[in-house]
Design an enzyme around this catalytic site. Structure first.
Site, PDB file in Angstrom:
ATOM      1  N   PRO A   2      -5.021 -62.518  21.576  1.00 40.92           N
ATOM      2  CA  PRO A   2      -5.033 -63.757  22.345  1.00 40.92           C
ATOM      3  C   PRO A   2      -6.461 -64.155  22.670  1.00 40.92           C
ATOM      4  CG  PRO A   2      -4.367 -61.909  23.716  1.00 40.92           C
ATOM      5  CD  PRO A   2      -4.395 -61.411  22.302  1.00 40.92           C
ATOM      6  N   HIS A 111      10.769 -53.686  24.562  1.00 39.97           N
ATOM      7  CA  HIS A 111       9.485 -52.992  24.591  1.00 39.97           C
ATOM      8  C   HIS A 111       8.856 -53.020  25.989  1.00 39.97           C
ATOM      9  CE1 HIS A 111       9.618 -52.568  20.244  1.00 39.97           C
ATOM     10  NE2 HIS A 111       9.933 -53.851  20.157  1.00 39.97           N
ATOM     11  N   ARG A 134       3.270 -53.422  20.265  1.00 42.35           N
ATOM     12  CA  ARG A 134       2.322 -52.654  19.452  1.00 42.35           C
ATOM     13  C   ARG A 134       1.524 -51.631  20.260  1.00 42.35           C
ATOM     14  NH1 ARG A 134       0.254 -58.124  16.392  1.00 42.35           N
ATOM     15  NH2 ARG A 134       2.113 -58.479  15.145  1.00 42.35           N
ATOM     16  N   ARG A 191     -32.630 -65.911  20.624  1.00 40.17           N
ATOM     17  CA  ARG A 191     -32.108 -65.028  19.582  1.00 40.17           C
ATOM     18  C   ARG A 191     -32.434 -65.573  18.191  1.00 40.17           C
ATOM     19  NH1 ARG A 191     -29.504 -63.486  23.869  1.00 40.17           N
ATOM     20  NH2 ARG A 191     -28.266 -61.572  23.949  1.00 40.17           N
ATOM     21  N   ARG A 306     -14.248 -61.389   8.757  1.00 43.14           N
ATOM     22  CA  ARG A 306     -13.243 -62.390   9.086  1.00 43.14           C
ATOM     23  C   ARG A 306     -13.473 -63.609   8.192  1.00 43.14           C
ATOM     24  NH1 ARG A 306     -13.760 -62.081  15.610  1.00 43.14           N
ATOM     25  NH2 ARG A 306     -15.876 -61.448  15.056  1.00 43.14           N
TER      26      ARG A 306
END
Length: 323
Positions: A2, A111, A134, A191, A306
């Site tokens: 999330p 669950h 999970r 940065r 990703r």
């Protein structure tokens, strides 16, 4: 996992249902879901029973409930510094964790891991249930520490100048009223990295995950590999406004809900996934370019194990990008 809007949806729901109520009992049905509470089940229960929930607070994706060992504190009144709560119940949703409000006569979920019984309140369910298929998430009791800037620990209903110890290292998120654009811009410019990497860096700005980073960069017309030390102030301002717009739109819809296991505190799923402009749209037309009569196909590229989704026309690759 999330993302911030999903966690904020849960925070708002919890604040409505549990703030000001006393915990009358705790049932731990699966000790794996309190494994982060290293002192064990008995200590976990002992810290919660008879405590009153003062607030529900979030910074980034961290969510916690400050607790007071008092019969009936009024969370709406100003709290003296010596009376500030010392501990909080921390909730980590993980991949599939759900915090659900239920009445006692509702059958246990398949669950269900932890059941927290609450004092009676008119028209309100009496149980807070932590459900996790999970078992990557969990609950634990943590210490509260003073915030470095003296402001509230995060977004909540009361301005408690304390933060859960586990969240004390991260920067404020863009929906936090105490978020400082100037502080964000100084960190970004200082940065030497790519823009999306900076957005995902919790020490620069918290709460932005992969989905919302792509959506905000698309709205701001910025490429994810743009070198941060070349970012102009106007571009950074446009980006932060895009982040806020994307997150507020997701809040209105209840979150992205890519995972069917994600539900908010009332068991309802979000629907913002239907409104995404960039993430997951590889091979489709860029809606902004299409509206201008241009034909541009959204691209997917590998990024930090990703994916990143961009439009090659309105988010052109930078010449000296940092990948």
């Amino acid at each position: 996992m999330p993302e911030l809007p999903e966690v904020e949806v849960v925070r708002r729901g919890l604040a409505r249902w549990v703030r000001g109520r006393t915990i009358t009992g705790v049932d731990v049905l699966d000790a794996r879901s309190i494994r982060r509470h290293t002192l064990g089940t008995e200590d976990f229960i002992g810290n919660l029973e008879h405590a009153t929930v003062l607030d529900v607070v979030r910074r980034g994706k961290f969510l916690w409930m400050p607790l007071a060992m008092s019969d009936s504190p009024d969370p709406s009144t100003e709290i003296n510094p010596e009376d500030l709560p010392k501990v909080a119940l921390m909730a980590h949703l993980g991949m599939s964790g759900q915090l659900l409000m239920q009445d006692p006569d509702v059958a246990d979920e398949k669950h269900l891991k932890v059941r927290i019984r609450l004092s009676s309140a008119d028209g309100m369910p009496e149980q807070l249930r932590f459900v996790d298929q999970r078992i990557f998430g969990g609950l634990f009791v943590t210490s509260l520490v003073p915030t470095l800037d003296g402001g509230p620990g995060g977004l909540g209903e009361t301005p408690l100048p304390e933060i859960a110890e586990e969240a004390s290292h991260i920067a404020r998120d863009p929906l936090d009223p105490f978020f400082s654009f100037d502080a964000f811009y100084r960190k970004v410019r200082g940065r030497k990295t790519g823009l999306k990497r900076a957005l995902l860096d919790q020490s620069v700005i918290s709460g932005i995950g992969n989905i919302y980073a792509d959506e905000a960069l698309w709205r701001a017309r910025l490429h994810y590999a743009r070198a941060t030390d070349t970012l102009r102030r106007a571009d950074a301002e446009r980006l932060i406004e895009a982040v806020k717009d994307v997150m507020n739109a997701a809040l209105d819809a209840g979150g992205t809900s890519f995972d069917s296991l994600y539900v908010n505190v009332n068991g309802d799923s979000g629907y913002f996934a239907r409104s995404l402009n960039a993430y997951g749209r590889a091979g489709e037309l860029c809606s902004r370019c299409e509206a201008r009569g241009l034909r541009s196909i959204m691209k997917r590229e590998q990024f930090m194990n990703r994916s990143s989704y961009t439009c090659p026309v309105c988010q052109p690759r930078p010449r000296n990008g940092r990948w």
